[in-house]
Scaffold this motif. Structure first.
Motif, PDB file in Angstrom:
ATOM      1  N   ALA A  82       0.827  -1.208   0.000  1.00 55.45           N
ATOM      2  CA  ALA A  82       0.000   0.000   0.000  1.00 55.45           C
ATOM      3  C   ALA A  82       0.862   1.259   0.000  1.00 55.45           C
ATOM      4  O   ALA A  82       0.512   2.277  -0.599  1.00 55.45           O
ATOM      5  CB  ALA A  82      -0.923  -0.006   1.217  1.00 55.45           C
ATOM      6  N   LEU A  83       2.009   1.190   0.689  1.00 57.39           N
ATOM      7  CA  LEU A  83       2.888   2.350   0.767  1.00 57.39           C
ATOM      8  C   LEU A  83       3.789   2.475  -0.461  1.00 57.39           C
ATOM      9  O   LEU A  83       4.484   3.479  -0.623  1.00 57.39           O
ATOM     10  CB  LEU A  83       3.762   2.259   2.030  1.00 57.39           C
ATOM     11  N   GLY A  84       3.786   1.444  -1.313  1.00 54.55           N
ATOM     12  CA  GLY A  84       4.680   1.458  -2.460  1.00 54.55           C
ATOM     13  C   GLY A  84       6.122   1.256  -2.040  1.00 54.55           C
ATOM     14  O   GLY A  84       7.052   1.718  -2.711  1.00 54.55           O
ATOM     15  N   ASP A  85       6.317   0.567  -0.912  1.00 55.71           N
ATOM     16  CA  ASP A  85       7.647   0.374  -0.362  1.00 55.71           C
ATOM     17  C   ASP A  85       8.418  -0.650  -1.182  1.00 55.71           C
ATOM     18  O   ASP A  85       7.838  -1.574  -1.777  1.00 55.71           O
ATOM     19  CB  ASP A  85       7.544  -0.111   1.085  1.00 55.71           C
ATOM     20  N   GLY A  86       9.743  -0.540  -1.171  1.00 56.84           N
ATOM     21  CA  GLY A  86      10.571  -1.515  -1.843  1.00 56.84           C
ATOM     22  C   GLY A  86      10.815  -2.716  -0.966  1.00 56.84           C
ATOM     23  O   GLY A  86      10.202  -2.901   0.083  1.00 56.84           O
ATOM     24  N   GLY A  87      11.765  -3.539  -1.379  1.00 52.81           N
ATOM     25  CA  GLY A  87      12.128  -4.700  -0.592  1.00 52.81           C
ATOM     26  C   GLY A  87      12.972  -4.310   0.607  1.00 52.81           C
ATOM     27  O   GLY A  87      13.222  -3.128   0.862  1.00 52.81           O
ATOM     28  N   PRO A  88      13.452  -5.276   1.345  1.00 53.70           N
ATOM     29  CA  PRO A  88      14.209  -4.996   2.571  1.00 53.70           C
ATOM     30  C   PRO A  88      15.443  -4.130   2.337  1.00 53.70           C
ATOM     31  O   PRO A  88      15.846  -3.368   3.207  1.00 53.70           O
ATOM     32  CB  PRO A  88      14.598  -6.399   3.065  1.00 53.70           C
TER      33      PRO A  88
END
Length: 952
Positions: A82-88
């Motif tokens: 939902a936040l459009g976050d990337g991977g770790p």
């Protein structure tokens, strides 16, 4: 935006989180996200920059439930998405502290909750039914953008490819964008488990919340979609491809604002269809010296790493493993589901062991499978993934394949015969291994099997001989769920209840199919049918209800349930649904009488009262008005002594009986008294005896108001009642008011409005199969044509056909009035012998049925027929008689109409003056309705007399 001190907010990046309103905004637009993920985000936002441990988050989000850590991972994945976050390694918002927990790594500004004046009010119509995604979409940006561009030039786009390639993932991503681009949003129709081609239109209608009669559901669906602008996603069409093509073709032809996105293993082959063949995910070239950085440039490897990291937070792709991972993805042909299944075993085998295991599995399977290579690859991967499961996990996965769609932890535990806590842990593990899909909803996590996995697991269930036991448990669980739905129906808000239990329809159908056909279990099938009555009624599936009830009734004796409460309930609904969808014949009455006898025998007052009401309604519909009155008086006596809360139901039907019997002032007084009361029984539900009492009171009141001289009030009441019925979303209640509204506007001369309500009634009858009302629409459509264009062979034929329909179903109430209109049209056409015969029949029926409400009008038309043939003395005598009956019954509207005819017949002279005096006297009693047809005609007559006297 202005501030609202009602709550706090957290602003970070382009987002604003408002916990009190369970709302996440990006800019000023709400972000689609599940409630659990929002709770996690709130916990992190309260302590920005600090580590929040997994244990803390689980305790915060699931305070009273023991859950596996995988539940946290599922919701965290949804939050990142939902936040459009990337991977770790490239997270912008949430960082993973390996093995410990998570922290929000952006600055957070705390403030008060913004006042969102633009925000939709509670209860606003939903604009989609898409599941909340829990994983990132990888490697499909070009396909998604291309499909969106396709819709600029086409209305039908098909995503085609083998099972597991990612068609549904891409379609859902396209649909998410479409929620804002289409006025009425985007809607998913999951056809994976639809085997019967005839059920395709019903599945589409159910997904859209469009209720209707199964026999005519496609026409109803197309009509409902005509003014909508939506994206319709038909998912997994291959097993019913021809039915999908036919359904899509008709929708596109009749609903210009609808665009359709299809996922299937083959195109629909319709004109104008744009086909997007979805390839496997991009793979790196074969190389022994591939670095991790090089491998991660390709979507297949990106997906593997993303899912492997979800499974094992410490996993990082190293240069040493890059070639092996690329080879794994290559061996899996870039098939998304196969890659996900393989990646979720990284914790068990590591990259090297995974490569070896997969290679061994494929070698063993060489030559065993036929079909396209990609299909063999996926089957091999499923075999491999399944073989790695512990037996308890495999048993659970097999068992849940009996569900028709989404299921919860409780249901899974029941069909697998295991403890719910154990089932919850295993479901989370299976979801983490990509063998289940987790959907987030208001009640938490629900699960479903992808179509390919579901078919695979059903085969395993069947081959292992476990299907009968699992199906039996599923049927019993469905029964328990429906029993709970019945108990909650009075407590939960209507929209919430419908959302929670609509999905049970598929399980009810599957359970009944099993208990009736595959493994006959008469008692359970009967219990399921009785429990399903509320569901069928709530979702307007009257035909389906009648079909199952009819079968259950046939099995009562064999099941040893004759004479029990089960027979009582089935017979009541058999009588009700037969009346509504078939006819008013002795079979329906016999069923109602039998239900009443059982209710009296077992002392069930509630059902005794229900039966008495339905018997009274039957008698009124069939013209047995005196008998109906006696039945309703018995109802009032029983209710008064046993359950006074239902007395209003008797009152409203007594008002109907009084109307038919010509006791109009009493009927109006009774109905207006009822209209001033709050008749709702509980919460947002009002329907206890088949229809909403408030809507029914107003419906009947429209007739009585018009007949007693309040035409404007009658039309206002009708309009208000239609709006109320629309809000209830209860089909029979809407059907009632539309049936009463048509004549009120027709009698008032408001023909445009009458035609509008006729069209609404025609649509409603076709949608719900309520044939008892179909002749009403047919009759008033013909009557308006007669009023506008005069008598013609076509008009006469249409009137005769409608009256024939009434007779065919034994719907005899109001028959004298219907025949009088036909007689008038026949006389206008010069067909006097037929007109005379028809009006005599009308009078005979009125006498036999004690139907006095319309007798003045019948006598007026008999007089008109006599006058047309030159028998003026006879006509005058009939009109005087009609005036007397109108006065006795309190029918001021008919009295005015009769007086106008008498004045017209009398001409000039003393008789004419006396007749005009009668017109003037009647006119003086009116306080409204002066623009209606009859009052305007009366005013013109009186005005002409005044002008003539002035000129003299």
């Amino acid at each position: 935006m202005t501030d609202d001190p009602g709550g706090r907010s957290f602003a970070f990046g382009s987002f604003v989180l408002i916990p009190q309103r369970q709302l996440l905004l990006q800019g000023e637009l709400p972000v689609r996200i599940g409630s659990r993920a929002l709770d996690i985000l709130t916990a992190l936002a309260e302590r920005p920059g600090e580590l929040v441990s997994k244990r803390e988050l689980i305790a915060r989000v699931w305070p009273s439930t023991v859950v596996d850590e995988s539940n946290l991972k599922v919701n965290m994945a949804a939050l990142r998405r939902a936040l459009g976050d990337g991977g770790p390694d490239d997270a912008r918002y949430i960082a993973t502290v390996t093995g410990r927990g998570y922290k929000l790594i952006v600055p957070v500004t705390t403030g008060v909750s913004p006042n969102l004046a633009w925000a939709p009010a509670a209860g606003t119509t939903r604009r989609h039914n898409l599941p909340t995604g829990t994983t990132r979409v990888i490697g499909r940006a070009d396909a998604i953008d291309g499909i969106r561009r396709d819709f600029d030039v086409a209305r039908l786009v098909s995503i085609v490819g083998p099972g597991g390639i990612g068609k549904t993932t891409v379609a859902l991503a396209v649909a998410e964008h479409a929620i804002g681009a289409f006025r009425d949003g985007a809607w998913l129709v999951d056809l994976a488990l639809t085997k019967d081609p005839h059920q395709v239109p019903s599945a589409v209608a159910a997904a859209l919340g469009i209720a209707g009669n199964a026999a005519g559901i496609l026409a109803t669906l197309c009509k409902s979609l005509r003014d909508r602008q939506i994206l319709l996603v038909l998912d997994s069409c291959e097993q019913v491809i021809e039915a999908c093509a036919a359904c899509a073709s008709r929708i596109l032809a009749e609903a210009a604002g609808v665009k359709i996105l299809v996922t299937s293993r083959e195109p629909l082959q319709l004109s104008g269809e744009r086909v997007r063949r979805l390839p496997g995910l991009g793979l790196p070239p074969s190389s022994e010296h591939l670095t991790a950085q090089e491998a991660l440039m390709f979507p297949a490897v990106q997906l593997f790493v993303d899912r492997a990291t979800d499974r094992m937070e410490t996993f990082k792709l190293r240069d040493a493993d890059a070639t092996a991972v690329a080879e794994i993805c290559r061996r899996l042909d870039g098939i998304a589901l196969a890659i996900e299944l393989a990646a979720t075993r990284i914790d068990a085998f590591g990259v090297g062991g995974l490569h070896k295991q997969l290679d061994n599995r494929f070698r063993l399977l060489v030559g065993r499978r036929s079909g396209p290579e990609r299909h063999r690859t996926l089957a091999a991967t499923l075999d491999w993934s399944y073989s790695l499961l512990a037996e308890r996990e495999a048993a659970l996965l097999r068992s849940v394949s009996v569900f028709a769609g989404v299921f919860d932890i409780e249901g899974a535990a029941v069909v697998a015969a295991m403890d719910p806590a154990e089932a919850a842990d295993m479901l989370a593990q299976l979801s983490a291994k990509s063998l289940l899909v987790a959907d987030l909803d208001a009640d938490g996590i629900a699960y479903r099997l992808q179509e390919t996995t579901n078919s695979y697991c059903q085969d395993k269930l069947r081959a292992g001989g476990h299907e009968p036991v699992a199906r039996q448990r599923h049927a019993e669980h469905t029964y328990v769920t429906l029993e709970r739905a019945g108990s909650e129906w009075a407590q939960r808000p209507a929209d919430e209840w419908e959302s929670a239990y609509r999905r049970v329809l598929g399980d009810l159908r599957a359970a009944l199919a099993w208990t009736v056909k595959e493994a006959p279990d008469g008692p359970l099938a009967i219990r399921l049918t009785v429990a399903g009555l509320l569901l069928w009624n709530q979702f307007s599936l009257t035909e389906e209800c009648l079909r199952h009830v009819s079968h259950a009734v046939e099995e009562l004796d064999a099941a040893g349930l004759a004479g029990t409460a089960f027979e009582m309930k089935l017979k009541l609904w058999l009588g009700c649904s037969t009346m509504l969808t078939r006819e008013f014949r002795h079979q329906a009455m016999a069923a109602l009488r039998r239900a009443l006898a059982i209710a009296e025998g077992i002392g069930d007052t509630d059902y005794r009262l229900r039966c008495l009401v339905m018997i009274g309604i039957y008698e009124l519909f069939t013209g047995e008005h005196e008998a109906g009155m006696r039945t309703l008086e018995e109802f009032e006596a029983v209710a008064g002594a046993e359950d006074p809360s239902v007395l209003p139901e008797g009152d409203v039907h007594m008002g109907i009986a009084e109307l038919f019997l010509g006791r109009l002032p009493r009927s109006r007084e009774r109905l207006e008294r009822l209209a001033r009361r709050d008749l709702r029984y509980f919460g947002s539900y009002a329907v206890r005896y088949l229809s909403d009492p408030i809507v029914l009171v107003r419906a009947v009141l429209t007739h009585v108001q018009w007949l007693t001289g309040s035409a404007d009030a009658a039309m206002r009441t009708a309009a208000v009642a239609v709006d109320e019925a629309r809000q209830t979303k209860h089909h029979l209640s809407m059907n009632n008011i539309l049936s009463y509204a048509c004549p009120v506007f027709y009698w008032s001369g408001a023909y445009d409005e009458c035609e509008r309500y006729v069209a609404m009634l025609e649509d409603h009858v076709a949608r719900h199969g309520l044939v008892s009302r179909r002749p009403v629409a047919s009759f008033y459509a013909a009557a308006v044509a007669y009023a506008r264009h005069g008598s013609s062979p076509d008009v006469i034929f249409a009137l005769q056909r409608a009256i024939g329909e009434f007779r065919n179903i034994n719907h005899l109430a109001r028959m004298p009035y219907y025949l009088s209109v036909l007689a008038n049209a026949l006389a206008d056409r010069g067909r006097f012998a037929e007109a005379e015969s028809t009006i005599r029949t009308a009078l005979d029926i009125a006498a036999a049925q004690h139907e006095l409400w319309c007798l003045p009008e019948v006598l007026r038309i008999q007089a008109a027929i006599a006058a047309l043939q030159g028998r003026k003395t006879e006509a005058a005598g009939l009109l005087v008689n009609a005036l007397e009956v109108a006065t006795e019954t309190g029918a001021l509207a008919w009295r005015l109409r009769v007086a106008i005819d008498l004045a017209t017949l009398s001409g000039d002279g003393e008789e004419g003056a006396a007749a005009l005096g009668i017109v003037r006297a009647a006119l003086d009693e009116f306080t409204e309705g002066f623009a209606t047809r009859d009052l305007a005609a009366a005013a013109a007559l009186v005005g002409a007399q005044v002008s003539a006297q002035a000129s003299d």
